[in-house]
Design a protein around this motif. Sequence first.
Motif, PDB file in Angstrom:
ATOM      1  N   GLU A  98       4.026 -14.952   1.837  1.00 49.82           N
ATOM      2  CA  GLU A  98       3.330 -13.763   1.301  1.00 49.82           C
ATOM      3  C   GLU A  98       3.303 -12.641   2.342  1.00 49.82           C
ATOM      4  N   ASN A  99       3.017 -13.012   3.576  1.00 56.75           N
ATOM      5  CA  ASN A  99       2.927 -11.996   4.636  1.00 56.75           C
ATOM      6  C   ASN A  99       4.280 -11.321   4.852  1.00 56.75           C
ATOM      7  N   ILE A 100       5.324 -12.137   4.899  1.00 54.39           N
ATOM      8  CA  ILE A 100       6.659 -11.595   5.151  1.00 54.39           C
ATOM      9  C   ILE A 100       7.088 -10.697   3.987  1.00 54.39           C
ATOM     10  N   THR A 101       6.808 -11.153   2.772  1.00 56.78           N
ATOM     11  CA  THR A 101       7.174 -10.353   1.597  1.00 56.78           C
ATOM     12  C   THR A 101       6.408  -9.032   1.586  1.00 56.78           C
ATOM     13  N   PHE A 102       5.135  -9.102   1.931  1.00 59.23           N
ATOM     14  CA  PHE A 102       4.322  -7.869   1.947  1.00 59.23           C
ATOM     15  C   PHE A 102       4.912  -6.856   2.931  1.00 59.23           C
ATOM     16  N   ILE A 103       5.186  -7.288   4.144  1.00 57.46           N
ATOM     17  CA  ILE A 103       5.690  -6.348   5.159  1.00 57.46           C
ATOM     18  C   ILE A 103       7.065  -5.812   4.737  1.00 57.46           C
ATOM     19  N   LYS A 104       7.890  -6.688   4.173  1.00 53.18           N
ATOM     20  CA  LYS A 104       9.223  -6.254   3.733  1.00 53.18           C
ATOM     21  C   LYS A 104       9.107  -5.152   2.658  1.00 53.18           C
ATOM     22  N   GLN A 105       8.220  -5.380   1.715  1.00 53.57           N
ATOM     23  CA  GLN A 105       8.068  -4.398   0.629  1.00 53.57           C
ATOM     24  C   GLN A 105       7.376  -3.123   1.116  1.00 53.57           C
ATOM     25  N   LEU A 106       6.470  -3.273   2.074  1.00 51.82           N
ATOM     26  CA  LEU A 106       5.808  -2.092   2.623  1.00 51.82           C
ATOM     27  C   LEU A 106       6.840  -1.226   3.343  1.00 51.82           C
ATOM     28  N   LYS A 107       7.716  -1.885   4.064  1.00 49.00           N
ATOM     29  CA  LYS A 107       8.789  -1.167   4.775  1.00 49.00           C
ATOM     30  C   LYS A 107       9.663  -0.436   3.749  1.00 49.00           C
ATOM     31  N   SER A 108       9.978  -1.142   2.687  1.00 48.21           N
ATOM     32  CA  SER A 108      10.839  -0.528   1.683  1.00 48.21           C
ATOM     33  C   SER A 108      10.124   0.672   1.029  1.00 48.21           C
ATOM     34  N   PHE A 109       8.807   0.600   0.858  1.00 46.17           N
ATOM     35  CA  PHE A 109       8.044   1.747   0.345  1.00 46.17           C
ATOM     36  C   PHE A 109       8.138   2.932   1.310  1.00 46.17           C
ATOM     37  N   LEU A 110       7.951   2.646   2.592  1.00 44.23           N
ATOM     38  CA  LEU A 110       7.935   3.730   3.578  1.00 44.23           C
ATOM     39  C   LEU A 110       9.323   4.336   3.745  1.00 44.23           C
ATOM     40  N   ASP A 111      10.374   3.513   3.551  1.00 42.73           N
ATOM     41  CA  ASP A 111      11.749   4.002   3.670  1.00 42.73           C
ATOM     42  C   ASP A 111      12.148   4.895   2.495  1.00 42.73           C
ATOM     43  N   ASN A 112      11.407   4.730   1.388  1.00 41.59           N
ATOM     44  CA  ASN A 112      11.779   5.445   0.147  1.00 41.59           C
ATOM     45  C   ASN A 112      11.640   6.950   0.259  1.00 41.59           C
TER      46      ASN A 112
END
Length: 362
Positions: free
Chosen positions: A348-362
């Motif tokens: 869950e933690n890894i998925t959260f950070i991965k998706q947060l990064k993808s949000f910020l990259d957008n």
Amino acid sequence: MNNPTAKASIEKLETYKPNFGKSKISNLIRLSANEGALGTSLNAIKALNSFTHNLNRYPPQVSDDLINAIANRYSLDYKKIILGNGSDELISIITQAFLEPTDEAIYTEFGFLQFPQAISVSGAKGVVARDVNFTANVDNILSKINTKTKLIFLANANNPTGTFISKEEVIRLHKSIPSNILLVYDAAYSEFIINNDYIDGSSLVDKHDNVIMLRTFSKLHGLASLRLGWGYCSEYILSNLMKVRGPFSVNTAAMLAGIAALEDIQFQENSVAHNLEWMPWFEKELKLLKLDFQTSVTNFLLIKFPDEIFNNAQSAVKFLAERGILVRGMDAYGLPNYLRVSIGNEEENITFIKQLKSFLDN
Ligand SMILES: Cc1ncc(COP(=O)(O)O)c(C=O)c1O
């Protein structure tokens, strides 16, 4: 014909909305409610599985077995322990039992939202003491005391900030308040805290009659759904709270699971170790993402989004929810540019950070 009207203090209130978040995705990652990352102790699950008979019977009004288990686990006086349907119930009955409509009750600026809610329901006046750096401030609390002050709510550590005040500051606060003011010391996250300068408040209760410590089985013990909390206070306070508490507010399943969870020391140690392992990981990852956050001693983090980007945190909450990750937006706390995330399990933690990064990259 006139319809019945609710009390004026209730009519003007909004319903408290926990807001765990929503998503259409079925396999959700829920990091929005500060729940335990490792699920529930197998001991507790076993106790629940064997709880198949006597469902027709009321629970005992007071579970001596659970009270003794708590007293043994934390070396406390069993006569001072009161059980509740979650610590939320205790927060609520404290205000009902102690606050008159003419009284004032102090809570801290970014303190747990149930405090002002319960104060308002009681009809008394809530008074806010400003935080400093997202941390409760003793001088600001003391400056709000006047002859009408009856009660002070302090969550230490606090939700949603994750910050705490030191043992020295708690003792200074207590020493500076008149003995007729009740200090409600909510230590919901205390089991996660290893700092030497932290106190859970029980020693204050042992020495003084104007303190109540609140604890919960919802966080470290992973029993949020069963609604089980407890308080530690003088016998005078306890006996008055029992007059207000529903006689059967704590159910038998919660009593059985609570005892079993307390016995499972390994599960508790694993949960604390998990938190201590992942908190620095979160801090490192958030720094890499250039996001600001409050250093937290709890099992969650308050994250700030860059101000420049309009509605950033709210868009992040939405973006994550669309990908099955629930985190808590902080609008209700007056912090629209922040979100709160609980530490979950590894995946869950890894998925959260991965998706947060993808949000910020957008
Ligand atoms: C500071 C604080 N107190 C109390 C509670 C409520 O706990 P319970 O589930 O026992 O009602 C919470 C839950 O989030 C909390 O953060």
